[in-house]
Design a protein around this motif. Sequence first.
Motif, PDB file in Angstrom:
ATOM      1  N   ILE A  32       0.838  -1.201   0.000  1.00 38.11           N
ATOM      2  CA  ILE A  32       0.000   0.000   0.000  1.00 38.11           C
ATOM      3  C   ILE A  32       0.873   1.251   0.000  1.00 38.11           C
ATOM      4  O   ILE A  32       0.532   2.265  -0.624  1.00 38.11           O
ATOM      5  N   LEU A  33       2.010   1.180   0.683  1.00 35.22           N
ATOM      6  CA  LEU A  33       2.939   2.306   0.704  1.00 35.22           C
ATOM      7  C   LEU A  33       3.344   2.713  -0.700  1.00 35.22           C
ATOM      8  O   LEU A  33       3.213   3.879  -1.096  1.00 35.22           O
ATOM      9  N   PHE A  34       3.851   1.775  -1.491  1.00 37.25           N
ATOM     10  CA  PHE A  34       4.347   2.115  -2.824  1.00 37.25           C
ATOM     11  C   PHE A  34       3.202   2.462  -3.784  1.00 37.25           C
ATOM     12  O   PHE A  34       3.377   3.287  -4.683  1.00 37.25           O
ATOM     13  N   LEU A  35       2.025   1.876  -3.585  1.00 42.47           N
ATOM     14  CA  LEU A  35       0.875   2.259  -4.407  1.00 42.47           C
ATOM     15  C   LEU A  35       0.461   3.706  -4.119  1.00 42.47           C
ATOM     16  O   LEU A  35       0.072   4.441  -5.034  1.00 42.47           O
ATOM     17  N   SER A  36       0.540   4.104  -2.861  1.00 43.29           N
ATOM     18  CA  SER A  36       0.199   5.494  -2.526  1.00 43.29           C
ATOM     19  C   SER A  36       1.213   6.464  -3.116  1.00 43.29           C
ATOM     20  O   SER A  36       0.862   7.586  -3.516  1.00 43.29           O
ATOM     21  N   LEU A  37       2.476   6.044  -3.199  1.00 48.33           N
ATOM     22  CA  LEU A  37       3.495   6.901  -3.822  1.00 48.33           C
ATOM     23  C   LEU A  37       3.231   7.043  -5.322  1.00 48.33           C
ATOM     24  O   LEU A  37       3.465   8.108  -5.903  1.00 48.33           O
ATOM     25  N   ALA A  38       2.742   5.982  -5.943  1.00 46.42           N
ATOM     26  CA  ALA A  38       2.349   6.079  -7.350  1.00 46.42           C
ATOM     27  C   ALA A  38       1.205   7.077  -7.515  1.00 46.42           C
ATOM     28  O   ALA A  38       1.161   7.850  -8.485  1.00 46.42           O
ATOM     29  N   GLY A  39       0.287   7.095  -6.552  1.00 46.75           N
ATOM     30  CA  GLY A  39      -0.800   8.064  -6.586  1.00 46.75           C
ATOM     31  C   GLY A  39      -0.292   9.498  -6.474  1.00 46.75           C
ATOM     32  O   GLY A  39      -0.844  10.408  -7.104  1.00 46.75           O
ATOM     33  N   LEU A  40       0.762   9.707  -5.696  1.00 48.84           N
ATOM     34  CA  LEU A  40       1.343  11.044  -5.588  1.00 48.84           C
ATOM     35  C   LEU A  40       1.930  11.507  -6.921  1.00 48.84           C
ATOM     36  O   LEU A  40       1.868  12.692  -7.253  1.00 48.84           O
ATOM     37  N   CYS A  41       2.479  10.571  -7.682  1.00 48.05           N
ATOM     38  CA  CYS A  41       2.994  10.926  -9.013  1.00 48.05           C
ATOM     39  C   CYS A  41       1.870  11.450  -9.900  1.00 48.05           C
ATOM     40  O   CYS A  41       2.058  12.412 -10.655  1.00 48.05           O
ATOM     41  N   LEU A  42       0.696  10.839  -9.799  1.00 48.62           N
ATOM     42  CA  LEU A  42      -0.462  11.315 -10.563  1.00 48.62           C
ATOM     43  C   LEU A  42      -0.855  12.729 -10.115  1.00 48.62           C
ATOM     44  O   LEU A  42      -1.220  13.579 -10.937  1.00 48.62           O
TER      45      LEU A  42
END
Length: 403
Positions: free
Chosen positions: A381-391
Amino acid sequence: MSGDIFTLSRFRALPTDIHVMLAGTLLTRGSYFMVWPFLAILLYRQFHFSATTIGSLLSIATICGALSSVYTGWLSDRFGRERLILCGTTLSALSFYLLSYSNHFVLYGISIAGVSIGRNLLESNCKALIGDRIRDKASRELALYCRYYAINVGAAAGPLFGVTLGIASRSPIFLLTAIIYFVYGFLLWSLLRQSPPQPSSLNKVISNPPAFLVTCNHMIKHRLFSLLLISNMLAALVYASFDSTLVQYLTRSNIPDVVSLIAKLVTINALTIIIAQFPLLRVLQQHSTGTRLRIGLLLMLIAQLLFAFSPAILFSMLALATIILSLGELIVFPTFSVEVDQITPSTLRGSYFGATNLYSLGNALAPLYGGLMLDYIGHRILFLSLAGLCLLILFLQKLRKLT
C-alpha cells in the motif's frame, strides 16, 4: 557556440569557478554517500529503534535543514555566496566529526541535523552561484545538469567505499568525510574571493537587498514558483522513499547481506544516471521543460508500481524498478532547478534557490510516512500510494500550464 545544450565545447567554456565547484560537488557527495544511506541501519543496530522512531529522527533533521535554507538563501543575497558556502561545508565537517564519536541518540540527532543544514546551505548557494557566474541561458542549464551528474557520480562511488571500509568501524569513514568537506569549502571560498566576478554577478554584497519578510512575501505571491515548489516537494517524497523507506523495508525482510544489497541498488541508481543522463537529455532537449517533467514523472510512477509488487528476495525486479526510477529522477529533479532558474529574479537568486530547498520537506516526510506505513499497514500500500502522488504531481503540472 552551437545551439545544442549538451556539448563538450559548451562545457569547456564554463568559468573556472564552476569547474572547481563541480569537482568539489563530486568529492563531497561521494563522501556523503559513504555514510548517509547506512544511517538507518546504524540506528537500528545500535539503538534497536522502530521504523517509526528512525523515520521521525531523520525527518526532524531534514526539516531543520529545509527551514533554515530559506533564511540562509536570503543571507547569501546580502553577504555573498562564498561566505555561505564556507559556512555550509564547515558545519557539515563538524557534524560528521561529531557523528564519529556519538554514542547517544541525542548526539546522533544533533549531528544529523547539522549535516542536513550544511547540505542545504551548500546546495542552494552552489545553484545560485551558477546563475551568478554564467550569463548564457543554455550554459546555465548545462551547468545545472552537470552538477546533478556530479552528485550521482559521487553517489555511485560512495556506498561502495562505505561497504569496503566497513560501516561498523564508522569513525574513520566519518572523519574522512569531515576532512573532505572542510578542505573543499576552504579551497572554493579562497578561489571565489580571488576570482573577480562578472559585472552582472551577485556574488558580491548587495547594498540594499529587500528585507527578509518582503522577499518571502514576493516568493509566496509568485504562483508559478509556488506550484513548482509544491510539485518538487511531492516528487522528493516519492523519490526519498528509495533512500529511506526501501532501506528499512529490506532491512526488516531478513535478506542475507542486506547492506551489500542496498549498496548495489544505490549504485545501480547512480550508474543509470551516469550512463543515461546526457544521452537521454540530448534526445529530450528539443522538448519543453514541462514535457520533460511529465515523462520523468510517468517513469517514477511505473517504478513505484514495480516496487509494490516485487518480492524482496527478487533482486532482478528490484533492480529493474531502480533503473526506471533513476531514469525518471535524472529528468525530473535537475529540470525543476532549470525551471526555477528561468523564472528567478536576478536580485533574489539566492533567496529563491534557498526556498527551493523546502522540497526537502518531502525528503523529511518520506522516512516518517514510510516508517508508519511499514509498521502499521505494509509495503505494498505504501508504494501504491506513492504512485498516486505521481499522478497528483502530473495534475499540478497541468495547472501550471493554465497559469
